[in-house]
Design an enzyme around this catalytic site. Structure first.
Site, short mmCIF file in Angstrom:
data_model
loop_
_atom_site.label_atom_id
_atom_site.label_comp_id
_atom_site.label_asym_id
_atom_site.label_seq_id
_atom_site.Cartn_x
_atom_site.Cartn_y
_atom_site.Cartn_z
N THR A 1 84.68 31.75 -8.54
CA THR A 1 85.69 32.70 -8.84
C THR A 1 86.51 33.36 -7.60
O THR A 1 85.63 33.90 -6.78
CB THR A 1 84.91 33.99 -9.66
OG1 THR A 1 84.13 33.35 -10.92
CG2 THR A 1 86.07 34.99 -10.02
N ARG B 1 77.34 33.05 -19.13
CA ARG B 1 76.43 34.15 -19.29
C ARG B 1 75.17 34.03 -18.86
O ARG B 1 74.35 33.10 -19.08
CB ARG B 1 76.64 34.52 -20.63
CG ARG B 1 78.12 34.73 -21.14
CD ARG B 1 78.06 34.81 -22.82
NE ARG B 1 77.47 33.56 -23.34
CZ ARG B 1 77.00 33.38 -24.59
NH1 ARG B 1 76.96 34.40 -25.38
NH2 ARG B 1 76.71 32.02 -24.97
N LYS C 1 89.28 33.59 -15.21
CA LYS C 1 88.06 34.22 -15.15
C LYS C 1 87.92 35.70 -14.82
O LYS C 1 87.38 36.39 -15.53
CB LYS C 1 87.08 33.40 -14.24
CG LYS C 1 85.85 33.93 -13.84
CD LYS C 1 84.67 33.98 -14.91
CE LYS C 1 83.59 34.56 -14.85
NZ LYS C 1 82.67 33.90 -14.03
N ASN D 1 87.03 38.76 -17.40
CA ASN D 1 85.85 39.71 -16.82
C ASN D 1 86.38 41.07 -16.92
O ASN D 1 85.83 42.09 -17.10
CB ASN D 1 85.40 39.26 -15.53
CG ASN D 1 84.16 38.32 -15.43
OD1 ASN D 1 83.78 38.04 -16.47
ND2 ASN D 1 83.74 37.93 -14.30
N CYS E 1 78.66 39.69 -11.10
CA CYS E 1 80.15 39.18 -11.42
C CYS E 1 80.94 40.22 -11.82
O CYS E 1 82.11 40.70 -10.98
CB CYS E 1 80.08 38.24 -12.43
SG CYS E 1 79.20 36.53 -12.23
#
Length: 437
Positions: free
Chosen positions: A121, A151, A208, A212, A264
């Site tokens: 990421t 996940r 991504k 998120n 994350c």
């Protein structure tokens, strides 16, 4: 295909084993000899359900090898970059040191036709910069960006049977070749009709962090409602049930509680804000600062709630904390709300004992000042209050009557709104939860 995976942390180890399971010949490379030794022995260096079993399966095939030698990637056609992008020490921005080092290490070993695939990421604009480095070193190689959507707790399933696959590729013939190579890599999930989106570099990079950020916003929204419910005398769980019936909203991730943590969401939304600022688009994501703040306030509120139910001070009180990992089915304690609450209570003078099915050793490394106990019954014995801070199944399914016979005081704080309040109150417990009377 012959595939290399650079970085054998959480993302890389799962990806390498999964690619071998899909039939590819995979070599994984990492500079950490501990990770490499564990994987070479068929053991995961961290806890992830199903990964040890997967490693055993692919180990028997001989399709997965691991090494600390960067030269081991030679001969691979597709090179996946799966290294970490932690938050920088001096800002909210992502630290790209490991990504840059991984790509630079690949450059002298690239052959014509090779494809470098980023999965880490990264801030938007990174792929374009790295593509220039690849082209300068090997004009007939290319770079693609293929964001991960794992996940924790479901990473093996999410890799072998993803809900979507995104390719960020360059324009023209190089992009067409990259798509063909990635289609070959992901032939099995694509045969299951997994949606495939082919995009440009910036879009693939943003997918991504946008996902998120949306998830973090939804979680913080219901926690903001929990703050309002507390002062209004309402029940946030019933509120979430009611608005969750709206198909435009949905009920998933509307469970008020301690909020999100892990490696994350927190660092990704901060890096998103930092990159937006660099691009002059600060106002577009300014709301994420409040999302982050709401999330952090939940931890402070749980400490306040514990202090309140224990008579105004936790000093000298025995508190049992159930949960150290940031979520169940994981041993990850990075930015764990549960562990931060435990540490704050300890700093306030409480005698805190923490238990967790998987994360005790990782928690001890971060907060050695706390007491850790693997046995749940020992943890709660003589406790003045029990705090359920990670919703492991074994905690959700506790028998309140049995636990009540072990504690000094029947006081339970449900930090995840995961317990059956009626059952606990019927067993004589004082029950408190964030956002509920």
């Amino acid at each position: 295909m012959k595939i290399s995976v650079i970085g054998l942390g959480y993302l890389g180890a799962v990806h390498a084993a999964s690619m071998a399971q899909l039939g590819h010949s995979v070599v994984g490379v990492d500079i950490d000899p501990r990770k490499v030794a564990a994987l070479a022995a068929g053991r995961s260096p961290f806890y992830e359900p199903g990964l040890d079993e997967l490693l055993a399966e692919v180990g028997a095939t001989g399709r997965l090898t691991v090494s600390t030698d960067p030269a081991a990637v030679a001969g691979a056609q597709v090179h996946f970059v799966c290294v970490g992008t932690p938050q920088a020490d001096d800002s909210n921005a992502a630290d790209l040191t490991y990504v840059d080092a991984a790509v630079r290490g690949l450059l002298p070993r690239l052959a014509p036709g090779d494809l470098v695939v980023g999965k880490s990421t990264v801030p938007v604009g990174t792929a374009e910069r790295l593509a220039g480095m690849v082209a300068a070193a090997q004009p007939e190689a290319a770079l693609a960006w293929n964001p991960e959507f794992l996940r924790e707790g479901f990473a093996v399933k999410d890799t072998l049977h993803p809900d979507r696959i995104v390719y960020g590729v360059p324009d023209g013939a190089a992009g067409e070749r990259a798509v063909a190579q990635l289609d070959e890599v992901y032939a099995a999930p694509l045969a299951e009709h997994t949606p495939r989106i082919v995009a440009d570099y910036p879009t693939a990079e943003l997918v991504k962090v946008a996902a998120n950020s949306f998830l973090a916003t939804k979680i913080s929204f219901i926690n903001a409602m929990a703050e309002l419910c507390e002062v209004a005398g309402a029940d946030v769980t019933l509120l979430a049930d009611a608005i969750g019936y709206d198909a435009r909203i949905g009920r998933r991730f509307l469970n008020a509680g301690l909020g999100f943590g892990g490696g994350c969401l927190p660092k990704d939304i901060r890096a998103f804000m930092a990159r937006a600022g660099e691009l002059g688009a600060d106002p577009a994501v300014a709301f994420l600062a409040e999302v982050d703040d709401i999330n952090n306030r939940r931890r402070a509120r749980m400490v306040e709630l514990a202090t309140e139910v224990l008579g105004g001070s936790v000093a000298g009180k025995r508190i049992a904390v159930l949960g150290a990992s940031f979520k169940p089915d994981s041993d990850d304690v990075r930015d764990s709300p549960a562990l931060e609450v435990a540490a704050r209570l300890g700093a306030a003078g409480a005698t805190v004992t923490v238990t967790d099915p998987r994360a005790i050793e990782n928690a001890r490394a971060r907060h050695p000042e706390l007491h850790y106990e693997p046995d749940l019954d020992v943890t709660v014995t003589c406790a003045d209050a029990v705090l359920v801070l990670t919703e492991w199944r074994e905690f959700r399914e506790l028998d309140p009557e049995r636990v009540g016979r072990l504690v000094a005081g029947r006081v339970v704080l449900d930090g995840r709104n995961a317990l059956d309040r009626t059952a606990w109150q019927a067993a004589g417990w004082t029950y408190r939860a964030l956002g509920r009377r």
